[in-house]
Design a protein around this motif. Structure first.
Motif, PDB file in Angstrom:
ATOM      1  N   LEU B 285       0.811  -1.218   0.000  1.00  0.00           N
ATOM      2  CA  LEU B 285       0.000   0.000   0.000  1.00  0.00           C
ATOM      3  C   LEU B 285       0.846   1.269   0.000  1.00  0.00           C
ATOM      4  N   LEU B 286       2.154   1.104   0.099  1.00  0.00           N
ATOM      5  CA  LEU B 286       3.022   2.291   0.082  1.00  0.00           C
ATOM      6  C   LEU B 286       2.749   3.094  -1.188  1.00  0.00           C
ATOM      7  N   ARG B 287       2.561   4.395  -1.007  1.00  0.00           N
ATOM      8  CA  ARG B 287       2.254   5.254  -2.159  1.00  0.00           C
ATOM      9  C   ARG B 287       3.307   5.146  -3.259  1.00  0.00           C
ATOM     10  N   GLY B 288       2.871   5.091  -4.466  1.00  0.00           N
ATOM     11  CA  GLY B 288       3.798   5.105  -5.597  1.00  0.00           C
ATOM     12  C   GLY B 288       4.537   3.798  -5.837  1.00  0.00           C
ATOM     13  N   LEU B 289       4.302   2.798  -5.009  1.00  0.00           N
ATOM     14  CA  LEU B 289       5.064   1.547  -5.174  1.00  0.00           C
ATOM     15  C   LEU B 289       4.606   0.773  -6.415  1.00  0.00           C
ATOM     16  N   ALA B 290       3.281   0.647  -6.571  1.00  0.00           N
ATOM     17  CA  ALA B 290       2.773  -0.101  -7.730  1.00  0.00           C
ATOM     18  C   ALA B 290       3.247   0.537  -9.048  1.00  0.00           C
ATOM     19  N   PRO B 291       3.084   1.855  -9.217  1.00  0.00           N
ATOM     20  CA  PRO B 291       3.579   2.461 -10.473  1.00  0.00           C
ATOM     21  C   PRO B 291       5.086   2.313 -10.662  1.00  0.00           C
TER      22      PRO B 291
END
Ligand SMILES: Nc1ncnc2c1ncn2[C@@H]1O[C@H](COP(=O)(O)OP(=O)(O)OP(=O)(O)O)[C@@H](O)[C@H]1O
Ligand SMILES: [Mg+2]
Lengths: 64, 335
Positions: B285-291
């Motif tokens: 869920l860390l921001r920007g991790l998936a992208p």
């Protein structure tokens, strides 16, 4: 007398052929099928429905 | 007759699924002990609130920290308390399926199953986390296609390729979201000269932590103890500096995903381009991790519907279909 013996042998052979021809399913095939079927989306629906909150069927995680 | 149970014994959170019921327990994997007598004082949320705030005689610990069982005795007590709390007694002996990090050793494996049996389970089986995660994330793992799942938890990050109900490739590292907290703690100490607790570091991560720049960035105020004066002090942290602070951890997690991709057979690898990879676990869920993973691997990354519950849901499914899915248990495949 001889005819009875011949008949018995013929019947025994016929039974043997029938038993041998009957496709006996490999135990591996059956258990693999069961394993894969148990992982199908339909099988999993039960747990999903139980856990998933009523109106979040689609999209995005709920955060924390 | 007790109902059978599935347990996600995570380094950060413990979840229990009861057959026919659903998730009956979800709380931090923390236990508070009296340092002198060894008595258990609290578990779960109550113990979590004590972390870093205990007087000398109490110690609040995460026994599974680091994705390894650091203390067998405490782990066993935690499992026993867990089972007691969901109604297991000497007279009701349920079957139990427990999810463990795939990297745990044979000794750790036996410790967990023995602990569960001693705590009242009639039978205890283990299942690898990424396998449970893939079942729980509702991936079509019954088909001969490449399904890739990335589970980033508190203490472990595990990536697996699954096809036809089995693991094809696996890459697990004992690095997770706790290491991001630790990196923030170390950074603030080094660069700002203040000491902050692990819970504060986790709050900073959730508030402004990111793996890549995002649209809605803001700063955060954090309070800690000045290392020079010993007095309480407030500093302002920016998202850029937190990104810098956690970069090593983030890139080692991404590197393990890349290694797993490289291990996958080419036929399955082409499936990923179409189907994408699925992210589960709180660390995901860390921001920007998936992208960021998407950019570095050129493979689409999707967030699963219930990232924190996927693993226990997968294990729950295994307890609902215990006989058919026996072959998925760890002992069954690697005797
Ligand atoms: N929104 C968020 N942003 C960043 N990190 C988060 C967020 N929500 C939760 N986390 C982190 O996720 C971790 C917990 O995730 P999870 O519950 O999946 O771990 P776990 O399953 O207990 O661990 P493991 O799988 O390694 O044994 C914690 O470290 C927490 O700080
Ligand atoms: Mg986990």
């Amino acid at each position: 007398m001889i005819w009875i013996l011949v008949a018995v042998v013929v019947i025994a052979l016929a039974v043997l052929v029938i038993v041998a021809r009957k496709p006996r399913q490999e135990p591996g095939v059956a258990s693999f099928r069961r394993h894969i079927d148990a992982l199908s989306p339909e099988a999993r629906r039960e747990v999903m429905d139980r856990v998933r909150p009523p109106d979040s069927n689609q999209q995005e995680g709920q955060g924390n | 007759m007790a109902r059978d149970l599935a347990i996600d014994l995570g380094t950060a959170n413990t979840l229990v699924y009861m057959k026919g019921r659903g998730i009956v327990l979800n709380e931090p994997s923390v236990i508070a002990l009296n340092r002198q007598t060894g008595e258990v004082l609290a578990t779960g949320r109550e113990a979590w609130q004590m972390i870093g705030r205990t007087p000398g005689y109490i110690v609040a610990v995460r026994p599974l920290r680091g994705g390894a069982i650091t203390d067998f005795e405490i782990t066993e007590r935690m499992i026993r308390l867990l089972l007691q709390r969901v109604g297991v007694s000497r007279f009701t002996r349920p079957k139990v399926v427990i999810c463990v990090p795939s990297a745990i050793t044979e000794v750790e494996r036996r410790a967990v199953t023995d602990a569960a049996r001693r705590a009242g389970a009639a039978d205890a089986q283990l299942i690898e986390q990424p396998m449970a995660a893939a079942i729980g994330a509702d991936l079509p793992i019954d088909e001969p296609v490449g399904n890739m799942v990335i589970d980033i938890g508190g203490g472990t990050s595990e990536t697996a390729v699954i096809s036809l109900g089995g693991v094809v490739a696996l890459e697990a590292v004992r690095v997770g979201s706790f290491d991001i907290d630790a990196a923030i703690q170390a950074y603030v100490r080094r660069e700002h000269g203040i000491a902050i607790g692990e819970r504060t570091a986790e709050e900073v991560k959730m508030a402004i932590g990111s793996a890549a720049p995002t649209d809605d960035e803001s700063q955060a105020e954090v309070r800690g103890r000045d290392l020079m004066t010993g007095l309480p002090k407030t500093v302002v942290l920016t998202p850029e500096e937190i990104r810098f602070a956690i970069e090593d951890v983030v890139s080692s997690i991404i590197a393990s995903v890349v290694r797993c991709l490289a291990k996958a057979p080419p036929e399955l690898a082409q499936d990923f381009l179409v189907r994408g990879m699925y992210l589960v676990g709180g660390g995901g869920l860390l921001r920007g991790l998936a992208p960021r993973i998407e950019r570095e691997t050129q493979v689409p990354v999707k967030m699963s519907n219930m990232p924190l519950e996927a693993v226990v849901m997968g294990a729950g499914h295994c307890i609902e279909h215990y006989d058919a899915l026996k072959t998925m248990f760890m002992g069954a495949r690697r005797p």
